[in-house]
Write a protein that holds these residues in place. Structure first.
Motif, PDB file in Angstrom:
ATOM      1  N   GLN A   1       0.758   4.211  -2.879  1.00 62.04           N
ATOM      2  CA  GLN A   1       0.635   5.642  -2.615  1.00 62.04           C
ATOM      3  C   GLN A   1       1.763   6.426  -3.271  1.00 62.04           C
ATOM      4  OE1 GLN A   1       0.353   5.462   1.732  1.00 62.04           O
ATOM      5  NE2 GLN A   1      -1.818   5.999   1.617  1.00 62.04           N
TER       6      GLN A   1
ATOM      7  N   THR B   1      -9.303  -4.230  -1.176  1.00 60.16           N
ATOM      8  CA  THR B   1      -8.841  -5.415  -0.469  1.00 60.16           C
ATOM      9  C   THR B   1     -10.022  -6.325  -0.157  1.00 60.16           C
ATOM     10  OG1 THR B   1      -7.067  -4.162   0.588  1.00 60.16           O
ATOM     11  CG2 THR B   1      -7.659  -6.252   1.597  1.00 60.16           C
TER      12      THR B   1
ATOM     13  N   GLY C   1      -8.382   3.085   1.444  1.00 58.09           N
ATOM     14  CA  GLY C   1      -8.944   2.112   0.513  1.00 58.09           C
ATOM     15  C   GLY C   1     -10.314   1.599   0.914  1.00 58.09           C
TER      16      GLY C   1
ATOM     17  N   VAL D   1      -7.333   1.646  -3.741  1.00 54.45           N
ATOM     18  CA  VAL D   1      -6.808   0.430  -3.132  1.00 54.45           C
ATOM     19  C   VAL D   1      -8.010  -0.385  -2.668  1.00 54.45           C
ATOM     20  CG1 VAL D   1      -5.535  -0.557  -1.194  1.00 54.45           C
ATOM     21  CG2 VAL D   1      -4.621   1.444  -2.392  1.00 54.45           C
TER      22      VAL D   1
ATOM     23  N   THR E   1      -5.705  -1.181   5.212  1.00 53.35           N
ATOM     24  CA  THR E   1      -6.461  -0.694   4.044  1.00 53.35           C
ATOM     25  C   THR E   1      -7.121   0.646   4.354  1.00 53.35           C
ATOM     26  OG1 THR E   1      -6.895  -2.990   3.408  1.00 53.35           O
ATOM     27  CG2 THR E   1      -8.235  -1.282   2.356  1.00 53.35           C
TER      28      THR E   1
ATOM     29  N   ALA F   1      -4.714   3.402   4.199  1.00 60.49           N
ATOM     30  CA  ALA F   1      -4.346   3.724   2.816  1.00 60.49           C
ATOM     31  C   ALA F   1      -5.490   4.411   2.075  1.00 60.49           C
ATOM     32  CB  ALA F   1      -3.941   2.449   2.075  1.00 60.49           C
TER      33      ALA F   1
ATOM     34  N   TYR G   1       0.825  -1.207   0.000  1.00 63.62           N
ATOM     35  CA  TYR G   1       0.000   0.000   0.000  1.00 63.62           C
ATOM     36  C   TYR G   1       0.863   1.263   0.000  1.00 63.62           C
ATOM     37  CZ  TYR G   1      -3.665  -3.342   1.234  1.00 63.62           C
ATOM     38  OH  TYR G   1      -4.534  -4.408   1.248  1.00 63.62           O
TER      39      TYR G   1
END
Length: 277
Positions: free
Chosen positions: A70, A79, A127, A77, A122, A125, A66
């Motif tokens: 970035q 998952t 995501g 992102v 996640t 990030a 991750y």
């Protein structure tokens, strides 16, 4: 969009990659280490289809992946996680329901810990986590040549206690279409990607055995099952909570092509050892 898919050879990945290419995405499927592939491919989106339970993909590897995403400016992102790890309770669990952190079966505790860490990474990030139900379709444990099907045929999956678990299934194709739908939407957090028709273990297991043309499952008292298989065996049969897909339908404008496990499984195909695509 340039999309890097980690775990492209898994149950979902094998259905996802052709679909991504069919709708015009440029797909990269890296071998290990995936973080290096991120730098080389400079994707706009990273899809991680390896769960935290994969021994060769620890949380640190996800963190590195991750971070690399970035650095190259990836805008998405995604998952995968599990929609059957919710704390037991009444009714279907939405995404705000707590995961099974209280009185967790010992065998399931490491899996849950790993999932929590993956979902946390996640979230950091920016995501989106897609929580899948019990995955079925080609290459899955529930496929005609899958491990669960083999155990059912061998009469090694008894119906424990009352079979009170509620199962929410996800066909691999529906898991894949949810990824495609999420790529171009600014949605973060967690979504349940499951079918529309939860089923109790009491109803599912005998019906599934019949579709396999397998013997009728044995019945075992829950107390005996705890002694022979541990707390997780009894919990799998009686403690799992189904999941609600309303939020995914609304935020992703997504609908499962297979609204129930019965709609996704063809009995004649199971007996013949083939799966209907």
């Amino acid at each position: 969009m340039r999309v890097l898919v980690v775990g492209s050879t898994g149950v979902v990945g094998r259905r996802l990659v052709p679909l991504l290419e069919a709708v015009g995405h440029e797909v990269t499927c890296p071998a290990h280490p995936p973080a290096r592939a991120v730098t080389e491919a400079a994707p706009e989106a990273v899809v991680n289809l390896l769960t935290a339970t994969e021994r060769d993909f620890p949380a640190q590897a996800a963190h590195t992946l991750y971070q690399a995403a970035q650095r190259v400016g990836a805008s998405r992102v995604l998952t995968q996680s599990l929609a059957y790890a919710y704390q037991p309770g009444t009714g279907l669990a939405d995404e705000d329901a707590p995961l099974w952190t209280h009185r967790t079966p010992r065998r399931f505790a490491p899996v849950l810990h790993a999932l929590l860490e993956l979902e946390r990474l996640t979230d950091e990030a920016g995501g989106l986590v897609l929580r899948y139900g019990h995955l079925y379709g080609p290459g899955s444990a529930y496929a005609p040549d899958g491990s669960f099907a083999a155990r059912v045929r061998a009469r090694k999956v008894p119906l424990v206690g009352g079979g009170h678990s509620t199962l929410s299934f996800t066909h691999a194709d529906d898991a894949a279409t949810a990824v495609v739908a999420a790529l171009d939407k600014d949605v973060t957090g967690v979504l349940n990607v499951v079918d529309d028709t939860p089923v109790t273990m009491h109803e599912f297991l005998p019906a599934y055995a019949a579709l396999l043309d397998a013997p009728v499952p044995r019945r075992v008292p829950a107390a005996l099952a705890r002694l022979t298989t541990g707390s997780w065996g009894a919990a799998f049969m009686n403690g799992l909570r189904g999941a609600d897909n309303s939020r995914a339908r609304r935020r992703l404008d997504w609908r499962p092509r297979h609204p129930s496990w019965r709609a996704g499984i063809q009995g004649t195909s199971l007996r013949a050892g083939q799966w209907e695509a």
